[in-house]
Write a protein that holds these residues in place. Structure first.
Motif, PDB file in Angstrom:
ATOM      1  N   GLY A  12       0.798  -1.220   0.000  1.00  0.00           N
ATOM      2  CA  GLY A  12       0.000   0.000   0.000  1.00  0.00           C
ATOM      3  C   GLY A  12       0.825   1.262   0.000  1.00  0.00           C
ATOM      4  O   GLY A  12       0.292   2.346  -0.202  1.00  0.00           O
ATOM      5  N   GLY A  13       2.125   1.119   0.246  1.00  0.00           N
ATOM      6  CA  GLY A  13       3.000   2.283   0.245  1.00  0.00           C
ATOM      7  C   GLY A  13       2.591   3.285   1.305  1.00  0.00           C
ATOM      8  O   GLY A  13       2.270   2.925   2.438  1.00  0.00           O
ATOM      9  N   TYR A  14       2.578   4.537   0.931  1.00  0.00           N
ATOM     10  CA  TYR A  14       2.251   5.592   1.878  1.00  0.00           C
ATOM     11  C   TYR A  14       0.788   5.540   2.295  1.00  0.00           C
ATOM     12  O   TYR A  14       0.443   5.908   3.418  1.00  0.00           O
ATOM     13  N   TRP A  15      -0.078   5.057   1.384  1.00  0.00           N
ATOM     14  CA  TRP A  15      -1.480   4.877   1.751  1.00  0.00           C
ATOM     15  C   TRP A  15      -1.606   3.817   2.848  1.00  0.00           C
ATOM     16  O   TRP A  15      -2.439   3.937   3.749  1.00  0.00           O
ATOM     17  N   GLY A  16      -0.780   2.773   2.782  1.00  0.00           N
ATOM     18  CA  GLY A  16      -0.783   1.748   3.816  1.00  0.00           C
ATOM     19  C   GLY A  16      -0.366   2.315   5.162  1.00  0.00           C
ATOM     20  O   GLY A  16      -0.958   1.989   6.200  1.00  0.00           O
ATOM     21  N   GLY A  39       8.493   1.969   9.086  1.00  0.00           N
ATOM     22  CA  GLY A  39       8.582   2.920   7.977  1.00  0.00           C
ATOM     23  C   GLY A  39       9.966   3.525   7.875  1.00  0.00           C
ATOM     24  O   GLY A  39      10.514   3.684   6.784  1.00  0.00           O
ATOM     25  N   GLY A  40      10.550   3.875   9.024  1.00  0.00           N
ATOM     26  CA  GLY A  40      11.903   4.414   9.025  1.00  0.00           C
ATOM     27  C   GLY A  40      12.918   3.413   8.512  1.00  0.00           C
ATOM     28  O   GLY A  40      13.868   3.773   7.797  1.00  0.00           O
ATOM     29  N   ARG A  47      13.387   1.838   0.278  1.00  0.00           N
ATOM     30  CA  ARG A  47      12.063   1.440  -0.216  1.00  0.00           C
ATOM     31  C   ARG A  47      11.050   2.564  -0.109  1.00  0.00           C
ATOM     32  O   ARG A  47       9.993   2.509  -0.739  1.00  0.00           O
ATOM     33  N   MET A  48      11.333   3.562   0.729  1.00  0.00           N
ATOM     34  CA  MET A  48      10.431   4.692   0.894  1.00  0.00           C
ATOM     35  C   MET A  48      11.263   5.955   1.033  1.00  0.00           C
ATOM     36  O   MET A  48      12.480   5.890   1.237  1.00  0.00           O
ATOM     37  N   GLU A  49      10.580   7.097   0.933  1.00  0.00           N
ATOM     38  CA  GLU A  49      11.216   8.393   1.145  1.00  0.00           C
ATOM     39  C   GLU A  49      10.738   8.964   2.478  1.00  0.00           C
ATOM     40  O   GLU A  49       9.588   8.750   2.888  1.00  0.00           O
ATOM     41  N   PHE A  50      11.616   9.699   3.155  1.00  0.00           N
ATOM     42  CA  PHE A  50      11.314  10.151   4.506  1.00  0.00           C
ATOM     43  C   PHE A  50      10.129  11.106   4.562  1.00  0.00           C
ATOM     44  O   PHE A  50       9.201  10.910   5.351  1.00  0.00           O
ATOM     45  N   TRP A  51      10.120  12.163   3.747  1.00  0.00           N
ATOM     46  CA  TRP A  51       9.087  13.179   3.881  1.00  0.00           C
ATOM     47  C   TRP A  51       7.706  12.678   3.463  1.00  0.00           C
ATOM     48  O   TRP A  51       6.712  12.996   4.158  1.00  0.00           O
ATOM     49  N   PRO A  52       7.571  11.913   2.392  1.00  0.00           N
ATOM     50  CA  PRO A  52       6.243  11.316   2.133  1.00  0.00           C
ATOM     51  C   PRO A  52       5.790  10.381   3.246  1.00  0.00           C
ATOM     52  O   PRO A  52       4.600  10.328   3.567  1.00  0.00           O
ATOM     53  N   LEU A  53       6.753   9.648   3.843  1.00  0.00           N
ATOM     54  CA  LEU A  53       6.411   8.803   4.986  1.00  0.00           C
ATOM     55  C   LEU A  53       5.882   9.652   6.138  1.00  0.00           C
ATOM     56  O   LEU A  53       4.866   9.313   6.761  1.00  0.00           O
ATOM     57  N   MET A  54       6.558  10.759   6.434  1.00  0.00           N
ATOM     58  CA  MET A  54       6.126  11.644   7.505  1.00  0.00           C
ATOM     59  C   MET A  54       4.737  12.213   7.235  1.00  0.00           C
ATOM     60  O   MET A  54       3.888  12.273   8.136  1.00  0.00           O
TER      61      MET A  54
END
Length: 199
Positions: A12-16, A39-40, A47-54
């Protein structure tokens, strides 16, 4: 449990992430420490970027808390009291507890909405008296978003540090996530068993 969380995060990525954080703040089956920590780690693994994760984690936290705020604001004292009296056993609270939280909220000002975002057990429940006292929507969302952003940054930063410095960390995240969930569930069941109303 860890596989399920990772599947939601990666599938789901950031939606998940946002979805898990909404659930965590409505009824916390999975602590935010686990969600944002993993996520971190995903950021550290590329696999992810910090600011979109935040952004995803903080929006999810704010939305989940807003549900409790709207519940308090919509129901009000008169309609909320029968609900607490009926289901207080499973919530391990009684009406006196709700009134005490509201008094604390009024006494210390609305800044507590921001401050208690760093308290594991209070950060969700404080949204209810904020709604009961009819705190403004904009102020509630602003203070909640700001406090949640700082807390999520700490958690994601810790996960990022661990992911960068411990190559075999993924072997341990599964047992840690499962163990955390088991401890939370045992603590809740124990509280339900031993809790007795004062009245």
């Amino acid at each position: 449990m860890n596989d399920w969380i990772i599947h939601l995060i990666e599938g789901g990525g950031y939606w998940g992430i946002a979805f898990l954080m909404v659930i965590e703040n409505v009824f916390p089956p999975i602590p935010s420490e686990v969600i944002m920590g993993l996520g971190g780690i995903a950021v550290a693994r590329g696999r992810m970027e910090f600011w979109p994760l935040m952004l995803a984690g903080t929006v999810g936290s704010t939305a989940g808390n807003y549900c409790w705020y709207l519940l308090g604001r919509t129901l009000g004292y008169e309609r909320l009291k029968p609900f607490v009296n009926r289901f207080g056993r499973w919530l391990t609270v009684e009406w006196d507890d709700v009134e005490a939280i509201v008094r604390f909220f009024r006494r210390h000002g609305q800044w507590v909405v921001f401050a208690v975002r760093f308290a594991p057990f209070m950060r969700t429940m404080i949204s209810l008296p904020a709604g009961l006292t009819r705190m403004g929507h904009g102020r509630f969302l602003l203070f909640t978003f700001a406090g949640a952003a700082i807390w999520n940054a700490i958690l994601a930063g810790a996960g990022f540090y661990l992911g960068r410095n411990f190559g075999d960390l993924e072997k341990y995240t599964g047992p840690v996530a499962t163990g955390t969930l088991v401890v939370v569930l045992i603590a809740y069941v124990w509280r339900v068993i031993v809790w007795k109303p004062r009245g």
